[in-house]
Design an enzyme around this catalytic site. Structure first.
Site, PDB file in Angstrom:
ATOM      1  N   LYS A 153      -7.643  -0.996 -12.186  1.00 43.28           N
ATOM      2  CA  LYS A 153      -8.545  -1.188 -11.052  1.00 43.28           C
ATOM      3  C   LYS A 153      -8.458  -0.014 -10.086  1.00 43.28           C
ATOM      4  O   LYS A 153      -9.480   0.477  -9.581  1.00 43.28           O
ATOM      5  CB  LYS A 153      -8.210  -2.499 -10.339  1.00 43.28           C
ATOM      6  CG  LYS A 153      -9.007  -2.713  -9.049  1.00 43.28           C
ATOM      7  CD  LYS A 153      -8.471  -3.902  -8.268  1.00 43.28           C
ATOM      8  CE  LYS A 153      -9.014  -3.920  -6.859  1.00 43.28           C
ATOM      9  NZ  LYS A 153      -8.428  -4.987  -6.022  1.00 43.28           N
TER      10      LYS A 153
ATOM     11  N   ASP B 153     -10.120   1.260   6.235  1.00 44.52           N
ATOM     12  CA  ASP B 153     -10.849   0.016   6.456  1.00 44.52           C
ATOM     13  C   ASP B 153     -11.809  -0.140   5.289  1.00 44.52           C
ATOM     14  O   ASP B 153     -12.413   0.850   4.835  1.00 44.52           O
ATOM     15  CB  ASP B 153     -11.610   0.033   7.784  1.00 44.52           C
ATOM     16  CG  ASP B 153     -12.143  -1.357   8.146  1.00 44.52           C
ATOM     17  OD1 ASP B 153     -11.459  -2.350   7.833  1.00 44.52           O
ATOM     18  OD2 ASP B 153     -13.227  -1.451   8.738  1.00 44.52           O
ATOM     19  N   SER B 154     -11.915  -1.333   4.785  1.00 41.52           N
ATOM     20  CA  SER B 154     -12.749  -1.527   3.601  1.00 41.52           C
ATOM     21  C   SER B 154     -13.344  -2.920   3.595  1.00 41.52           C
ATOM     22  O   SER B 154     -12.914  -3.809   4.347  1.00 41.52           O
ATOM     23  CB  SER B 154     -11.929  -1.302   2.322  1.00 41.52           C
ATOM     24  OG  SER B 154     -10.841  -2.196   2.264  1.00 41.52           O
TER      25      SER B 154
ATOM     26  N   LYS C  92       0.812  -1.217   0.000  1.00 37.03           N
ATOM     27  CA  LYS C  92       0.000   0.000   0.000  1.00 37.03           C
ATOM     28  C   LYS C  92       0.844   1.265   0.000  1.00 37.03           C
ATOM     29  O   LYS C  92       0.358   2.333  -0.369  1.00 37.03           O
ATOM     30  CB  LYS C  92      -0.919   0.015   1.235  1.00 37.03           C
ATOM     31  CG  LYS C  92      -2.082  -0.947   1.168  1.00 37.03           C
ATOM     32  CD  LYS C  92      -2.999  -0.739   2.365  1.00 37.03           C
ATOM     33  CE  LYS C  92      -4.174  -1.692   2.337  1.00 37.03           C
ATOM     34  NZ  LYS C  92      -5.082  -1.484   3.488  1.00 37.03           N
TER      35      LYS C  92
ATOM     36  N   HIS D  69     -12.853   1.591  -4.907  1.00 32.17           N
ATOM     37  CA  HIS D  69     -13.277   2.277  -3.693  1.00 32.17           C
ATOM     38  C   HIS D  69     -12.075   2.827  -2.938  1.00 32.17           C
ATOM     39  O   HIS D  69     -12.109   3.948  -2.434  1.00 32.17           O
ATOM     40  CB  HIS D  69     -14.050   1.300  -2.807  1.00 32.17           C
ATOM     41  CG  HIS D  69     -13.328   0.005  -2.544  1.00 32.17           C
ATOM     42  ND1 HIS D  69     -12.836  -0.806  -3.542  1.00 32.17           N
ATOM     43  CD2 HIS D  69     -12.986  -0.606  -1.378  1.00 32.17           C
ATOM     44  CE1 HIS D  69     -12.236  -1.862  -3.017  1.00 32.17           C
ATOM     45  NE2 HIS D  69     -12.305  -1.764  -1.702  1.00 32.17           N
TER      46      HIS D  69
END
Length: 209
Positions: free
Chosen positions: A188, A79-80, A20, A193
């Site tokens: 993507k 958070d997902s 990330k 999101h």
């Protein structure tokens, strides 16, 4: 170390997922923020923060607050998860451990197997779902900000694609015929999101600094 608006910017990304860090750095640069970003691997003494809140926003804030308090530096956490219409928004915050706790590839496989089993008798027109991500920024002085991103789509019945992780092999975004596991990572990220939420946070951070 880099600067933005004349100030030195050092950020802690509250994750132990090293992948990330470059993604977040690229988003910040695109938004006009030059930053030195560290992940939690550089701070092994920071304890794990249980995700005990019932919302994505709540869990993101929990993690960012804990890291900012521990390091004295600005912290960003996310958070997902997947919210399925037919399951009244579940798995939601339980997405990563929907089938219990396994770990690694076994975890993803078990979660996806259970979800597909639960939707076995659900017709195509009721297989709507969305990926949701909340990103929280907590500054050492207590200032907080939250950004959210949503990627709407539908769930298919069988896995397709080798990219991505989690529920990507059965999620087809609106306006496309491929699953997110069939998309290149950069493609993507442009619609995801997480990409939406992080870009919104980066723009806000650029203004704050």
């Amino acid at each position: 170390m880099s600067t933005a608006g004349g100030k030195t910017v050092k950020l802690i990304l509250a994750t132990r997922n090293a992948g990330k860090v470059p993604e977040m750095h690229a988003i910040l640069v695109d938004a006009g923020v030059n930053a030195e970003i560290s992940a939690l691997d550089e701070y092994p003494d920071i304890p794990m923060v249980p995700e005990t809140e019932p919302t994505f926003v709540g869990n993101a804030l929990l993690k960012a607050r804990a890291v900012a308090a521990h390091t004295g530096l600005p912290a960003i956490a996310d958070d997902s998860g997947l919210a399925v219409d037919e399951l009244k928004g579940m798995p939601g915050v339980l997405s990563a451990r929907w089938a219990g706790r396994f770990g690694g590839d076994d975890q993803d496989r078990a979660n996806l197997d259970l979800l597909l089993d639960q939707l076995t008798d659900t017709p195509a027109e009721r297989r709507g779902a969305q990926f949701v991500c909340a990103v929280a920024l907590v500054m050492p002085d207590g200032i907080e900000s939250v950004s959210e991103g949503v990627m709407r789509g539908r769930l298919i019945r069988e896995r397709r694609g080798e990219n991505g992780f989690g529920y990507d092999p059965v999620f087809v975004p609106e306006g496309d015929s491929r699953t997110t596991a069939e998309m290149a990572p950069k493609e993507k990220n442009e619609i995801s999101h997480r990409g939406i939420a992080f870009r919104a946070m980066a723009a806000e951070l650029a203004e704050m600094l």
